[in-house]
Motif scaffolding. Structure first.
Motif, PDB file in Angstrom:
ATOM      1  N   PRO A 188       0.809  -1.158   0.016  1.00 59.56           N
ATOM      2  CA  PRO A 188       0.083  -0.079   0.000  1.00 59.56           C
ATOM      3  C   PRO A 188       1.006   1.379  -0.147  1.00 59.56           C
ATOM      4  N   VAL A 189       0.346   2.200  -0.702  1.00 55.75           N
ATOM      5  CA  VAL A 189       0.639   3.583  -0.519  1.00 55.75           C
ATOM      6  C   VAL A 189       0.178   4.146   0.764  1.00 55.75           C
ATOM      7  N   THR A 197       6.664   8.637  -0.125  1.00 57.26           N
ATOM      8  CA  THR A 197       5.437   8.447  -0.674  1.00 57.26           C
ATOM      9  C   THR A 197       5.588   7.898  -2.257  1.00 57.26           C
ATOM     10  N   HIS A 198       4.514   7.426  -2.695  1.00 58.91           N
ATOM     11  CA  HIS A 198       4.417   7.233  -4.137  1.00 58.91           C
ATOM     12  C   HIS A 198       3.918   8.709  -4.754  1.00 58.91           C
ATOM     13  N   MET A 199       4.773   9.516  -5.403  1.00 56.62           N
ATOM     14  CA  MET A 199       4.670  10.748  -5.819  1.00 56.62           C
ATOM     15  C   MET A 199       3.659  10.917  -6.821  1.00 56.62           C
ATOM     16  N   GLY A 200       3.327   9.852  -7.739  1.00 50.54           N
ATOM     17  CA  GLY A 200       2.131   9.764  -8.478  1.00 50.54           C
ATOM     18  C   GLY A 200       0.889   9.858  -7.948  1.00 50.54           C
ATOM     19  N   SER A 201       0.766   8.823  -6.892  1.00 51.44           N
ATOM     20  CA  SER A 201      -0.606   8.772  -6.176  1.00 51.44           C
ATOM     21  C   SER A 201      -0.562  10.247  -5.481  1.00 51.44           C
ATOM     22  N   ARG A 202       0.516  10.731  -4.860  1.00 56.82           N
ATOM     23  CA  ARG A 202       0.123  11.913  -4.182  1.00 56.82           C
ATOM     24  C   ARG A 202      -0.214  13.003  -5.041  1.00 56.82           C
ATOM     25  N   ARG A 203       0.401  13.444  -6.256  1.00 56.13           N
ATOM     26  CA  ARG A 203      -0.225  14.259  -7.143  1.00 56.13           C
ATOM     27  C   ARG A 203      -1.471  14.403  -7.335  1.00 56.13           C
ATOM     28  N   ASN A 204      -1.855  13.099  -7.721  1.00 58.40           N
ATOM     29  CA  ASN A 204      -3.327  12.547  -8.163  1.00 58.40           C
ATOM     30  C   ASN A 204      -4.331  12.849  -7.206  1.00 58.40           C
ATOM     31  N   LEU A 205      -4.058  12.431  -5.912  1.00 60.96           N
ATOM     32  CA  LEU A 205      -4.717  12.816  -4.828  1.00 60.96           C
ATOM     33  C   LEU A 205      -4.984  14.301  -4.102  1.00 60.96           C
ATOM     34  N   LEU A 214      -2.867  18.810   3.974  1.00 57.10           N
ATOM     35  CA  LEU A 214      -3.373  17.670   3.078  1.00 57.10           C
ATOM     36  C   LEU A 214      -2.481  16.757   3.112  1.00 57.10           C
ATOM     37  N   VAL A 215      -1.043  17.097   3.268  1.00 62.04           N
ATOM     38  CA  VAL A 215      -0.115  15.913   3.440  1.00 62.04           C
ATOM     39  C   VAL A 215      -0.561  15.081   5.081  1.00 62.04           C
TER      40      VAL A 215
END
Length: 300
Positions: A188-189, A197-205, A214-215
């Motif tokens: 899991p992220v 973190t997984h930056m792609g998931s972070r950016r999309n969320l 939000l972080v």
């Protein structure tokens, strides 16, 4: 003749399993929030989806003779940009179904800059399962949540920030608790901390900006408390996409609050192995999870 007979029997079994499926809209009267997606939903590579603007639940119920009363809400991964509905969704549901566990796949709305949307879908879906417990042969005290990769982030969000329902609501579904009774998290992220973190998931969320509020809100290792449900974690040591530290930090937080947990870190498996048979030790996780459920008296 034997190969033909075997093929026919296999097809009949597949049809009988699929015939038990039920599809429900999570928000049949309209969701309380909007993710802003106006493009048509797209399915590609078989059962991967994107442009998701309407949440749905796909219900796989076990035969009555083997029903354990347990259920798992399954959140496929995909970096909060797509959803891998096959090996992280339907295939897992079918495995649970064969073990007497209701497998319910959630096609959640993707965020597209609206961070609260996916978790509102997951919480509503948990309530829907409990509202339909009698109809589906489910024990409302044996309803867990599972998630892979970004779906694991969604599952751990629902498993760390929840409520017991609104007893004053006119909506019978909203009266139900959305707290999972257990969690299954695959690679899991967990965090939104840039360090791991997984930056792609972070950016999309939560977007590309450094919104510290939000972080903190979605760094689920910081949201664990004594009421967090027991958790089963699966990951591979050679995962280069979502660093193992995500799961390790979450496990450590669970232990600080004495929450029952079990974690398996396999040497090989990489990221995104889901429920597959590729000859890797990591592919044995489903039976380990069933054994854990038995050890916790969730199923017999």
């Amino acid at each position: 003749m034997r190969p033909i007979l075997l093929f026919v029997m296999t097809m009949l079994i597949c049809v009988s399993v699929d015939a038990q499926n039920e599809v429900l809209k999570v928000w049949p009267n309209g969701a309380p929030n909007d993710n802003g997606m106006r493009e048509p939903e797209e399915k590609y590579d078989g059962v991967r989806v994107r442009n998701v603007s309407e949440a749905e639940m796909y219900v796989f119920l076990p035969e009555k003779e083997i029903n354990t009363g347990a259920a798992v809400l399954i959140c496929p991964g995909g970096g909060y940009s797509i959803e891998a509905m096959d090996h992280e969704g339907y295939d897992m549901a079918r495995f649970f179904q064969e073990k007497g566990i209701a497998g319910i796949v959630l096609k959640y709305r993707l965020p597209y800059g609206h961070d609260e949307v996916p978790s509102s879908d997951a919480r509503r879906a948990m309530r829907i399962i409990r509202a339909n417990a009698g109809k589906w042969g489910i024990n409302p005290e044996k309803v867990g949540i599972a998630g892979s990769s970004a779906g694991g982030h969604l599952a751990s969000t629902a498993g760390t920030v929840f409520d017991e329902g609104n007893a004053q609501s006119n909506d019978s579904v909203e009266k139900m608790s959305c707290r999972p009774d257990f969690m299954l998290l695959l690679y899991p992220v967990i965090t939104m901390d840039e360090e791991f973190t997984h930056m792609g998931s972070r950016r999309n969320l939560i977007g590309s900006e450094h919104n510290l509020k939000l972080v903190r809100k979605y760094s689920n290792e910081l949201n664990v408390n004594a009421q967090t449900p027991p958790t089963f974690l699966i990951l591979a040591d050679d995962d280069k996409s979502v660093l193992p530290r995500n799961s390790i930090e979450f496990y450590s937080a669970l232990k600080r609050y004495n929450v029952p947990a079990e974690m398996h870190i396999f040497q090989k498996g990489g990221h995104g192995f889901g429920i597959r048979q590729e000859g890797l030790p990591a592919n044995n996780w489903p039976d380990l999870f069933v054994d854990w459920l038995k050890a916790r008296d969730v199923i017999e």
